[in-house]
Scaffold this active site. Structure first.
Site, mmCIF file in Angstrom:
data_model
loop_
_atom_site.group_PDB
_atom_site.id
_atom_site.type_symbol
_atom_site.label_atom_id
_atom_site.label_comp_id
_atom_site.label_asym_id
_atom_site.label_seq_id
_atom_site.Cartn_x
_atom_site.Cartn_y
_atom_site.Cartn_z
ATOM 1 C CB SER A 143 -21.109 2.344 4.154
ATOM 2 O OG SER A 143 -21.451 3.239 5.333
ATOM 3 C CE1 TYR A 156 -16.712 4.804 6.240
ATOM 4 C CE2 TYR A 156 -19.185 4.696 6.146
ATOM 5 C CZ TYR A 156 -18.266 3.727 5.957
ATOM 6 O OH TYR A 156 -18.270 2.895 6.235
HETATM 7 P P1 NDP Z 1 -14.234 -1.794 13.343
HETATM 8 O O1 NDP Z 1 -13.224 -0.586 13.237
HETATM 9 O O2 NDP Z 1 -14.810 -2.747 14.160
HETATM 10 O O3 NDP Z 1 -13.042 -2.972 12.996
HETATM 11 C C1 NDP Z 1 -12.550 -2.471 11.779
HETATM 12 C C2 NDP Z 1 -11.300 -3.571 11.008
HETATM 13 O O4 NDP Z 1 -10.400 -3.243 10.039
HETATM 14 C C3 NDP Z 1 -10.207 -3.981 12.009
HETATM 15 O O5 NDP Z 1 -10.068 -5.217 12.471
HETATM 16 C C4 NDP Z 1 -9.167 -3.425 11.847
HETATM 17 O O6 NDP Z 1 -7.962 -3.584 12.552
HETATM 18 C C5 NDP Z 1 -9.796 -3.086 10.647
HETATM 19 N N1 NDP Z 1 -8.528 -2.172 9.644
HETATM 20 C C6 NDP Z 1 -8.765 -0.713 9.611
HETATM 21 N N2 NDP Z 1 -7.656 -0.072 9.058
HETATM 22 C C7 NDP Z 1 -6.761 -1.205 8.640
HETATM 23 C C8 NDP Z 1 -5.995 -1.321 7.896
HETATM 24 N N3 NDP Z 1 -5.611 -0.018 7.070
HETATM 25 N N4 NDP Z 1 -5.023 -2.394 7.345
HETATM 26 C C9 NDP Z 1 -5.767 -3.502 7.780
HETATM 27 N N5 NDP Z 1 -6.619 -3.754 8.926
HETATM 28 C C10 NDP Z 1 -6.855 -2.537 9.220
HETATM 29 O O7 NDP Z 1 -15.039 -1.828 12.141
HETATM 30 P P2 NDP Z 1 -16.423 -2.399 11.881
HETATM 31 O O8 NDP Z 1 -16.813 -3.776 12.166
HETATM 32 O O9 NDP Z 1 -17.590 -1.379 11.800
HETATM 33 O O10 NDP Z 1 -16.743 -2.419 9.875
HETATM 34 C C11 NDP Z 1 -15.842 -3.024 8.685
HETATM 35 C C12 NDP Z 1 -16.277 -2.271 7.624
HETATM 36 O O11 NDP Z 1 -18.256 -1.905 7.606
HETATM 37 C C13 NDP Z 1 -16.043 -1.647 7.449
HETATM 38 O O12 NDP Z 1 -15.280 -1.184 6.382
HETATM 39 C C14 NDP Z 1 -16.735 0.274 7.728
HETATM 40 O O13 NDP Z 1 -16.189 1.282 6.997
HETATM 41 C C15 NDP Z 1 -18.304 -1.037 7.176
HETATM 42 N N6 NDP Z 1 -19.414 -0.368 7.743
HETATM 43 C C16 NDP Z 1 -19.264 -0.206 9.474
HETATM 44 C C17 NDP Z 1 -20.565 0.193 9.422
HETATM 45 C C18 NDP Z 1 -20.968 -0.163 11.101
HETATM 46 O O14 NDP Z 1 -21.741 0.613 11.826
HETATM 47 N N7 NDP Z 1 -20.242 -0.466 12.043
HETATM 48 C C19 NDP Z 1 -21.458 0.388 8.666
HETATM 49 C C20 NDP Z 1 -21.383 0.269 7.428
HETATM 50 C C21 NDP Z 1 -20.373 -0.278 7.036
HETATM 51 P P3 NDP Z 1 -6.295 -2.810 13.567
HETATM 52 O O15 NDP Z 1 -7.515 -1.795 14.327
HETATM 53 O O16 NDP Z 1 -6.064 -3.591 14.259
HETATM 54 O O17 NDP Z 1 -6.011 -2.394 12.260
#
Ligand code: NDP
Length: 263
Positions: A143, A156
């Site tokens: 990020s 985070y």
């Molecule tokens: P979302 O919340 O939309 O999706 C997160 C995904 O990760 C889901 O598929 C969720 O599924 C899965 N997930 C979360 N925790 C776990 C776990 N413990 N084990 C397995 N799967 C898990 O997130 P984003 O698409 O927004 O973000 C994706 C990545 O990008 C993250 O690492 C985030 O920090 C990073 N990011 C996002 C930004 C943004 O603005 N959106 C900006 C910068 C970085 P489930 O809950 O079913 O497990």
């Protein structure tokens, strides 16, 4: 450009929604077979089935918590069924909200397991197989907050910064085996989670949730909008390709101009 990815095998953690799903679909569109994991099995199964229908690739859903040893072992077991993986996208992650003085050890440990140890364990599990296959690619979705912290989420910021350093160290360790490791630092990306939070925070305030999000974009990103997840996925897909063969050990910002320094 032919990205030369057809019939590769990729693992995408957190592949059921948001950026991870966009990456999975972007890879599948290039003919890559995908192993996706997330905790919510129903949502994951639905998007995995859709990927198979849309792109005709092999796609497998692994319901697992990657913040646990058992979860990463389940992912590795699914990969064995494909004969190994060429690409690993460590994407699963989530924001936090706390102050350093109030947050207990357990909270720090939980984010450390999710953002760092999942990547450590999956590298140990999958990199040897990549080496046997003649090389591979490992990408870490960190990020912009790894470098430019947001005040409300110190855990985070810290764990994502650790992930970027892990990525660098892993890159140095694995490039001799033909495995290219890089990190990507996105800025504001429009995912269902942002929309849910905006709806909660604006409920009963008279301000629309879209306006709330637009103000965040205006206040932070010079481009004046959030990214669509597909815009982030495009960079990931390119970095997976042999066309990105000289991209090693770097961190690529994709933030609509939000990063406030030159790097
Ligand atoms: P979302 O919340 O939309 O999706 C997160 C995904 O990760 C889901 O598929 C969720 O599924 C899965 N997930 C979360 N925790 C776990 C776990 N413990 N084990 C397995 N799967 C898990 O997130 P984003 O698409 O927004 O973000 C994706 C990545 O990008 C993250 O690492 C985030 O920090 C990073 N990011 C996002 C930004 C943004 O603005 N959106 C900006 C910068 C970085 P489930 O809950 O079913 O497990």
């Amino acid at each position: 450009m032919d990205l030369q990815l057809k019939d590769k095998v990729a693992v995408v953690t957190g592949g059921s929604v948001g950026i991870g799903l966009a990456i999975a679909r972007g890879l599948a569109a290039e003919g890559v077979h995908v192993v996706l994991c997330a905790r919510d099995g129903a949502r994951l199964a639905a998007v995995t089935a859709q990927i198979k229908t849309d792109f005709g690739v092999r796609a497998e859903a692994v319901t697992a918590d990657v913040a646990t040893v058992a979860g990463t072992e389940a992912v590795a077991a699914a990969v064995a069924g494909f004969g190994g993986a060429d690409i690993l996208i460590n994407n699963a992650g989530t924001g936090s909200e706390e102050t350093i003085l109030d947050a207990p050890d357990e909270r720090w440990n939980a984010y450390w397991e999710l953002h760092v140890m999942a990547a450590v364990r999956l590298a140990r599990a999958l990199a040897p197989g990549m080496k046997t296959r003649g090389g591979g690619v490992i990408l870490h979705n960190a990020s912009i907050c790894a470098t430019q912290p947001l005040g409300y989420e110190p855990i985070y910021n810290v764990t994502k910064a650790a992930l970027v350093m892990f990525s660098k160290c892993l890159a140095n360790e694995l490039i001799g085996d033909g495995i290219r490791v890089n990190a990507v630092n996105p800025g504001l990306v429009m995912t269902p989670d942002w929309q849910k939070t905006a709806k909660l925070l604006t409920e009963g305030t008279g301000q629309g949730w879209e306006q709330y999000l637009q103000k965040i974009a205006d206040d932070n990103a010079p481009i004046g909008r959030f990214a669509d997840p597909a815009e982030i996925a495009n960079l990931f897909v390119f970095l997976c390709s042999p066309k990105a063969s000289y991209c090693v050990g770097s961190t690529y910002y994709i933030d609509g101009g939000w990063l406030n320094v030159i790097k």
